[in-house]
Design a protein around this motif. Structure first.
Motif, PDB file in Angstrom:
ATOM      1  N   LEU A  98       0.832  -1.202   0.000  1.00  0.00           N
ATOM      2  CA  LEU A  98       0.000   0.000   0.000  1.00  0.00           C
ATOM      3  C   LEU A  98       0.870   1.256   0.000  1.00  0.00           C
ATOM      4  N   VAL A  99       2.083   1.144   0.504  1.00  0.00           N
ATOM      5  CA  VAL A  99       3.067   2.226   0.440  1.00  0.00           C
ATOM      6  C   VAL A  99       4.247   1.713  -0.365  1.00  0.00           C
ATOM      7  N   ARG A 100       4.528   2.352  -1.485  1.00  0.00           N
ATOM      8  CA  ARG A 100       5.638   1.959  -2.353  1.00  0.00           C
ATOM      9  C   ARG A 100       6.656   3.091  -2.405  1.00  0.00           C
ATOM     10  N   THR A 101       7.839   2.779  -2.891  1.00  0.00           N
ATOM     11  CA  THR A 101       8.871   3.794  -3.088  1.00  0.00           C
ATOM     12  C   THR A 101       9.067   3.993  -4.581  1.00  0.00           C
ATOM     13  N   HIS A 102       8.933   5.247  -5.025  1.00  0.00           N
ATOM     14  CA  HIS A 102       9.107   5.566  -6.441  1.00  0.00           C
ATOM     15  C   HIS A 102      10.584   5.458  -6.802  1.00  0.00           C
ATOM     16  N   ALA A 103      10.875   4.637  -7.792  1.00  0.00           N
ATOM     17  CA  ALA A 103      12.273   4.327  -8.112  1.00  0.00           C
ATOM     18  C   ALA A 103      13.051   5.555  -8.582  1.00  0.00           C
ATOM     19  N   GLY A 104      12.382   6.462  -9.312  1.00  0.00           N
ATOM     20  CA  GLY A 104      13.089   7.602  -9.870  1.00  0.00           C
ATOM     21  C   GLY A 104      13.440   8.677  -8.875  1.00  0.00           C
ATOM     22  N   SER A 105      12.495   8.999  -7.986  1.00  0.00           N
ATOM     23  CA  SER A 105      12.701  10.107  -7.043  1.00  0.00           C
ATOM     24  C   SER A 105      13.071   9.643  -5.643  1.00  0.00           C
ATOM     25  N   GLY A 106      12.860   8.360  -5.351  1.00  0.00           N
ATOM     26  CA  GLY A 106      13.119   7.852  -4.011  1.00  0.00           C
ATOM     27  C   GLY A 106      12.057   8.233  -2.998  1.00  0.00           C
ATOM     28  N   ARG A 107      10.967   8.860  -3.446  1.00  0.00           N
ATOM     29  CA  ARG A 107       9.905   9.287  -2.534  1.00  0.00           C
ATOM     30  C   ARG A 107       8.881   8.171  -2.341  1.00  0.00           C
ATOM     31  N   LYS A 108       8.243   8.158  -1.180  1.00  0.00           N
ATOM     32  CA  LYS A 108       7.207   7.168  -0.908  1.00  0.00           C
ATOM     33  C   LYS A 108       5.906   7.572  -1.607  1.00  0.00           C
ATOM     34  N   VAL A 109       5.136   6.550  -1.995  1.00  0.00           N
ATOM     35  CA  VAL A 109       3.925   6.722  -2.790  1.00  0.00           C
ATOM     36  C   VAL A 109       2.760   6.051  -2.062  1.00  0.00           C
ATOM     37  N   LEU A 110       1.620   6.735  -1.969  1.00  0.00           N
ATOM     38  CA  LEU A 110       0.386   6.150  -1.442  1.00  0.00           C
ATOM     39  C   LEU A 110      -0.305   5.414  -2.590  1.00  0.00           C
ATOM     40  N   TRP A 111      -0.224   4.085  -2.617  1.00  0.00           N
ATOM     41  CA  TRP A 111      -0.608   3.306  -3.793  1.00  0.00           C
ATOM     42  C   TRP A 111      -2.087   2.911  -3.721  1.00  0.00           C
TER      43      TRP A 111
END
Length: 277
Positions: free
Chosen positions: A195-208
């Motif tokens: 449910l929480v992923r890490t965006h590979a390009g920016s390194g920021r966490k994502v609310l999926w």
């Protein structure tokens, strides 16, 4: 390539590149770098042919035909199997009626979603090109899921940190009245994502979150679905949304790992033609 921000948090207009011509490695790197920062890039005034759009998209990797893979060889307005028809126009040139299966798919596109989150691997980028736009409505809205995660209260971040959701290809379409066959359902089995992923390009966490999510694995169905709705309501607050008003020849690229999107209502008795890769 020049960039002009379109929103305080994400999205930018890109100019200075002719997408109809082959792009060099430096331009591709510039696009990737800009996507990592902005997640949505708008190229205006790029009247591409289908071949030119497929060639540009193919520069970034293998293309995916999306839900067209459920019915390979079906009648299409396009030459390339990887060109996805985001329109209400039939192959014979007429318009689909509201109850047609294609219209159900189009209505599903008006729900917040990430393209192919029901596949593994899911699509990195989507590229949508405007060919015919309606006089009113039919915009596309985008949500920055990184900013949405950042804005969550700390206790909710802790609650969802180790949860997983299941994404299914036909979940939203079944809700809208479609009746897929067992064979179609078997071709795209559900997939599970944090449910929480890490965006590979920016390194920021994502609310999926998004319309393809059916339930949360670690919770009872009702409790999990209510939490998914609450998180989606949070993510789609107006401060996280960029709305794109389409002009003929626009090409918009977005990062499916960082944003969700939806189309807006329009008069389906009038043509709206967009072409996706």
């Amino acid at each position: 390539m020049q960039l002009k921000p379109l929103h305080p948090l994400f999205a930018a207009e890109a100019s200075g590149v002719d997408l109809a011509r082959p792009v060099d490695a430096g331009t591709m790197r510039a696009v990737d770098d800009a996507m990592d920062k902005y997640a949505v890039l708008v190229f205006r005034g790029q009247p591409l042919t289908e071949d030119q759009q497929v060639a540009f998209a193919s520069s970034f990797g293998t293309l995916d035909a999306g839900l067209k893979k459920l019915n390979p060889g079906a009648a299409s307005r396009f030459r390339h199997e990887v060109t996805i028809d985001i329109s209400n126009v039939r192959p014979d040139g007429g318009l689909h009626g509201a109850a047609d299966r294609k219209s159900i798919s189009n209505f599903a596109n008006q729900l917040w979603h990430s393209d192919s989150s029901f596949e593994r691997p899911a699509a990195k980028y989507s590229m949508l090109h405007a060919v015919v736009v309606p006089a009113k409505g039919g915009q596309t809205e985008y949500v920055d899921l990184r900013a949405a995660y950042d804005a969550l209260p700390g206790d909710l971040k802790d609650e969802i940190a180790n949860l997983h959701s299941v994404h299914a290809a036909m979940h939203s379409r079944i809700w809208l009245g479609d009746k897929p066959t067992e064979a179609e359902l078997a071709k795209m089995p559900p997939v599970r994502w944090p449910l929480v992923r890490t965006h590979a390009g920016s390194g920021r966490k994502v609310l999926w979150v998004g319309a393809h999510a059916t339930h949360i694995v670690e919770k009872a169905i009702a409790e999990g679905r209510m939490l998914l709705l609450e998180l989606l309501e949070h993510a789609t607050q107006r401060e996280f949304v960029y709305r794109h008003e389409w002009g003929v020849g626009d090409l918009v690229i977005w990062d499916n790992r960082a944003v969700i999107h939806r189309g807006r209502r329009f008069d389906i008795t009038k043509p709206r033609e967009l072409r996706r890769t």
